[in-house]
Motif scaffolding. Structure first.
Motif, PDB file in Angstrom:
ATOM      1  N   UNK A  43       0.841  -1.195   0.000  1.00 10.24           N
ATOM      2  CA  UNK A  43       0.000   0.000   0.000  1.00 10.24           C
ATOM      3  C   UNK A  43       0.872   1.240   0.000  1.00 10.24           C
ATOM      4  N   UNK A  44       0.551   2.169  -0.898  1.00 10.61           N
ATOM      5  CA  UNK A  44       1.195   3.488  -0.912  1.00 10.61           C
ATOM      6  C   UNK A  44       0.113   4.529  -0.683  1.00 10.61           C
ATOM      7  N   UNK A  45       0.335   5.437   0.244  1.00  5.74           N
ATOM      8  CA  UNK A  45      -0.700   6.399   0.614  1.00  5.74           C
ATOM      9  C   UNK A  45      -0.096   7.683   1.159  1.00  5.74           C
ATOM     10  N   UNK A  46      -0.922   8.722   1.157  1.00  2.86           N
ATOM     11  CA  UNK A  46      -0.560   9.941   1.878  1.00  2.86           C
ATOM     12  C   UNK A  46      -0.916   9.722   3.344  1.00  2.86           C
ATOM     13  N   UNK A  47       0.029   9.983   4.222  1.00  5.56           N
ATOM     14  CA  UNK A  47      -0.161   9.730   5.649  1.00  5.56           C
ATOM     15  C   UNK A  47       0.093  11.006   6.430  1.00  5.56           C
ATOM     16  N   UNK A  48      -0.852  11.355   7.270  1.00  8.39           N
ATOM     17  CA  UNK A  48      -0.696  12.575   8.078  1.00  8.39           C
ATOM     18  C   UNK A  48      -0.230  12.221   9.474  1.00  8.39           C
ATOM     19  N   UNK A  49       0.494  13.148  10.104  1.00 10.26           N
ATOM     20  CA  UNK A  49       0.933  12.938  11.469  1.00 10.26           C
ATOM     21  C   UNK A  49       1.911  11.801  11.596  1.00 10.26           C
ATOM     22  N   UNK A  50       3.100  11.933  11.048  1.00  8.24           N
ATOM     23  CA  UNK A  50       4.075  10.844  11.063  1.00  8.24           C
ATOM     24  C   UNK A  50       5.065  10.991  12.216  1.00  8.24           C
ATOM     25  N   UNK A  51       5.888  12.034  12.207  1.00  5.20           N
ATOM     26  CA  UNK A  51       6.747  12.297  13.367  1.00  5.20           C
ATOM     27  C   UNK A  51       5.963  12.966  14.489  1.00  5.20           C
ATOM     28  N   UNK A  52       4.996  13.792  14.127  1.00  2.36           N
ATOM     29  CA  UNK A  52       4.173  14.492  15.124  1.00  2.36           C
ATOM     30  C   UNK A  52       2.730  14.498  14.652  1.00  2.36           C
ATOM     31  N   UNK A  53       1.804  14.269  15.553  1.00  2.00           N
ATOM     32  CA  UNK A  53       0.405  14.406  15.201  1.00  2.00           C
ATOM     33  C   UNK A  53       0.088  15.845  14.838  1.00  2.00           C
ATOM     34  N   UNK A  54      -0.539  16.069  13.690  1.00  2.00           N
ATOM     35  CA  UNK A  54      -0.900  17.433  13.294  1.00  2.00           C
ATOM     36  C   UNK A  54      -1.924  17.990  14.287  1.00  2.00           C
ATOM     37  N   UNK A  55      -1.793  19.269  14.613  1.00  2.00           N
ATOM     38  CA  UNK A  55      -2.630  19.856  15.671  1.00  2.00           C
ATOM     39  C   UNK A  55      -2.663  21.374  15.562  1.00  2.00           C
ATOM     40  N   UNK A  56      -3.646  21.974  16.205  1.00  2.00           N
ATOM     41  CA  UNK A  56      -3.615  23.411  16.462  1.00  2.00           C
ATOM     42  C   UNK A  56      -4.185  23.621  17.850  1.00  2.00           C
ATOM     43  N   UNK A  57      -3.777  24.720  18.469  1.00  2.00           N
ATOM     44  CA  UNK A  57      -4.235  24.926  19.831  1.00  2.00           C
ATOM     45  C   UNK A  57      -4.107  26.358  20.289  1.00  2.00           C
ATOM     46  N   UNK A  58      -4.680  26.603  21.434  1.00  2.00           N
ATOM     47  CA  UNK A  58      -4.582  27.883  22.126  1.00  2.00           C
ATOM     48  C   UNK A  58      -4.055  27.615  23.527  1.00  2.00           C
ATOM     49  N   UNK A  59      -3.108  28.412  23.967  1.00  2.00           N
ATOM     50  CA  UNK A  59      -2.626  28.313  25.331  1.00  2.00           C
ATOM     51  C   UNK A  59      -2.520  29.714  25.920  1.00  2.00           C
ATOM     52  N   UNK A  60      -2.789  29.811  27.205  1.00  2.00           N
ATOM     53  CA  UNK A  60      -2.789  31.128  27.822  1.00  2.00           C
ATOM     54  C   UNK A  60      -2.294  31.090  29.244  1.00  2.00           C
ATOM     55  N   UNK A  61      -1.836  32.246  29.710  1.00  2.00           N
ATOM     56  CA  UNK A  61      -1.359  32.392  31.077  1.00  2.00           C
ATOM     57  C   UNK A  61      -1.773  33.763  31.594  1.00  2.00           C
ATOM     58  N   UNK A  62      -2.172  33.826  32.843  1.00  2.00           N
ATOM     59  CA  UNK A  62      -2.492  35.091  33.494  1.00  2.00           C
ATOM     60  C   UNK A  62      -1.726  35.179  34.804  1.00  2.00           C
ATOM     61  N   UNK A  63      -0.944  36.217  34.950  1.00  2.00           N
ATOM     62  CA  UNK A  63      -0.140  36.426  36.152  1.00  2.00           C
ATOM     63  C   UNK A  63      -1.037  36.842  37.312  1.00  2.00           C
ATOM     64  N   UNK A  64      -0.984  36.077  38.410  1.00  2.00           N
ATOM     65  CA  UNK A  64      -1.775  36.401  39.592  1.00  2.00           C
ATOM     66  C   UNK A  64      -0.979  37.161  40.637  1.00  2.00           C
ATOM     67  N   UNK A  65       0.322  37.298  40.404  1.00  2.00           N
ATOM     68  CA  UNK A  65       1.171  37.933  41.404  1.00  2.00           C
ATOM     69  C   UNK A  65       1.685  36.919  42.410  1.00  2.00           C
ATOM     70  N   UNK A  66       2.746  37.295  43.100  1.00  2.00           N
ATOM     71  CA  UNK A  66       3.301  36.425  44.119  1.00  2.00           C
ATOM     72  C   UNK A  66       3.917  35.162  43.570  1.00  2.00           C
TER      73      UNK A  66
END
Length: 365
Positions: A43-66
């Motif tokens: 079988x020959x095919x196009x394969x996604x996510x080989x070394x790394x799974x394809x992804x998108x994301x949001x990350x956030x941080x809020x400083x609370x002090x101290x």
């Protein structure tokens, strides 16, 4: 007008210093060729996510002090070859329900500060985090430790995770009231159903690092909720200049009545309930752009001769800060009617060996 614009910029800078939200992701796609598929032929095919799974994301941080801050992360996996979600469904329960996942990779919120972090939600297991650091292939979607054990890329629903750093030692603990919501919500009067807990210790100093972890999960069905999967894992790395060596071991024990049936022990003789997994390998950085990785994995199913091994060689070339090109080749050797393919159990005709090659590109943003 100029004064107003300067005020807006000033307020934005202050807000950014206190908190931030970042969009990020990976797109990984390539062309794969494998032989001896379960249906026969190559079988020959196009394969996604080989070394790394394809992804998108949001990350956030809020400083609370101290020295404290609140954090969040929402991360979705997708297949760039057809645009579908990688984790759109997960787990089919006894009631026929299927769980849809928008943020199938991670969906967490928590608090961090002074070397401690506490998070809640759907998040990576401690074994997954350990495997990424101590598998030479970093638990790539194909041709890696993940081919032998799905739990090495485990994600846990309805979980709480604590991580604390104490000098060279990092300690972590995790607990879930229902690790796979694909089987439904928590069950009143059956507290063991779908329960999960785990612990890990990591030690790192100079060129040397070592990690130990343990995880236990109960069956997701009420009738068999005392059945358990247990994994104890250790890994070590040692770095000398441009060379990094890896070694690891995982012990798996599965109760007879554990559901769903564990594909690892099911691949052995009837009644098999345990397995040892060993691996060792190395990574060598030829120059600033080129890294070469070689690794071997071997799984010993107790009471069975169905003990496969997998050899992998990979070359990864960085062409820019965000983009790299790669080529990976793997060979799976099956004995005693084992059925380990380069991409995992059940991806090769039983008792047949399999060779796989994939070339592709990966971009981070």
């Amino acid at each position: 007008m100029v004064v107003t614009a300067m005020a807006i910029v000033s307020m934005s800078s202050e807000a950014e210093a206190q908190s931030s939200v970042t969009l990020y992701g990976i797109v990984d796609v390539g062309i794969e060729h494998i032989n001896n598929t379960p249906s026969g032929g190559a079988l020959t095919r196009e394969a996604s996510g080989n070394l790394s799974g394809s992804r998108f994301g949001l990350k956030g941080v809020e400083d609370l002090g101290g020295g404290f801050a609140t954090i969040f992360r929402l991360e979705a996996g997708f297949n760039p070859n057809d645009g579908t979600s990688s984790q759109s469904t997960k787990g089919l329960g006894s009631n026929g329900s299927v769980t849809s996942r928008l943020w199938g990779r991670q969906a967490i919120v928590g608090i961090t500060g002074k070397g401690n972090q506490l998070t809640f939600g759907r998040q990576d297991s401690l074994l997954y985090e350990q495997a990424v650091a101590f598998d030479p292939m970093a638990v790539a979607s194909r041709y890696s430790l993940l081919s032998f054990d799905y739990a090495t890329a485990g994600r846990v629903d309805s979980s709480a995770k604590y991580v604390g750093s104490f000098g060279p030692i990092k300690a972590a603990a995790m607990y879930s009231t229902r690790y796979d919501a694909g089987y439904g919500a928590e069950t009143p009067g059956a507290e063991l159903t779908g329960r999960f807990w785990s612990g890990a210790l990591n030690y790192s100093t100079g060129p040397f690092a070592i990690s130990v972890s343990y995880e236990q999960r109960n069956s997701n069905t009420v009738a068999t909720n005392t059945a358990e999967e247990r994994r104890a894992t250790t890994g070590a790395t040692f770095t000398v200049g441009d060379f990094k060596g890896y070694a690891g071991y995982r012990f798996l024990s599965v109760s007879d009545r554990f559901l769903p049936t564990n594909a690892i022990v099911a691949s052995g003789a009837p009644g098999s309930s345990a397995a040892n997994l060993y691996w060792g390998g190395a990574q060598y950085r030829v120059n600033a752009g080129l890294a070469l990785t070689a690794v071997g994995y071997y799984q010993d199913i107790h009471g069975s001769g169905a003990d496969p091994w997998l050899a992998v060689f990979s070359a990864d070339y960085t062409v820019s800060k965000r983009t790299d090109l790669y080529a990976t080749a793997a060979f799976a050797r099956n004995k005693g009617k084992s059925a380990l393919g380069v991409g995992g159990y059940g991806t090769v005709a039983p008792g047949y060996d399999q060779t796989g090659v994939v070339v592709g590109m990966r971009q981070r943003f």
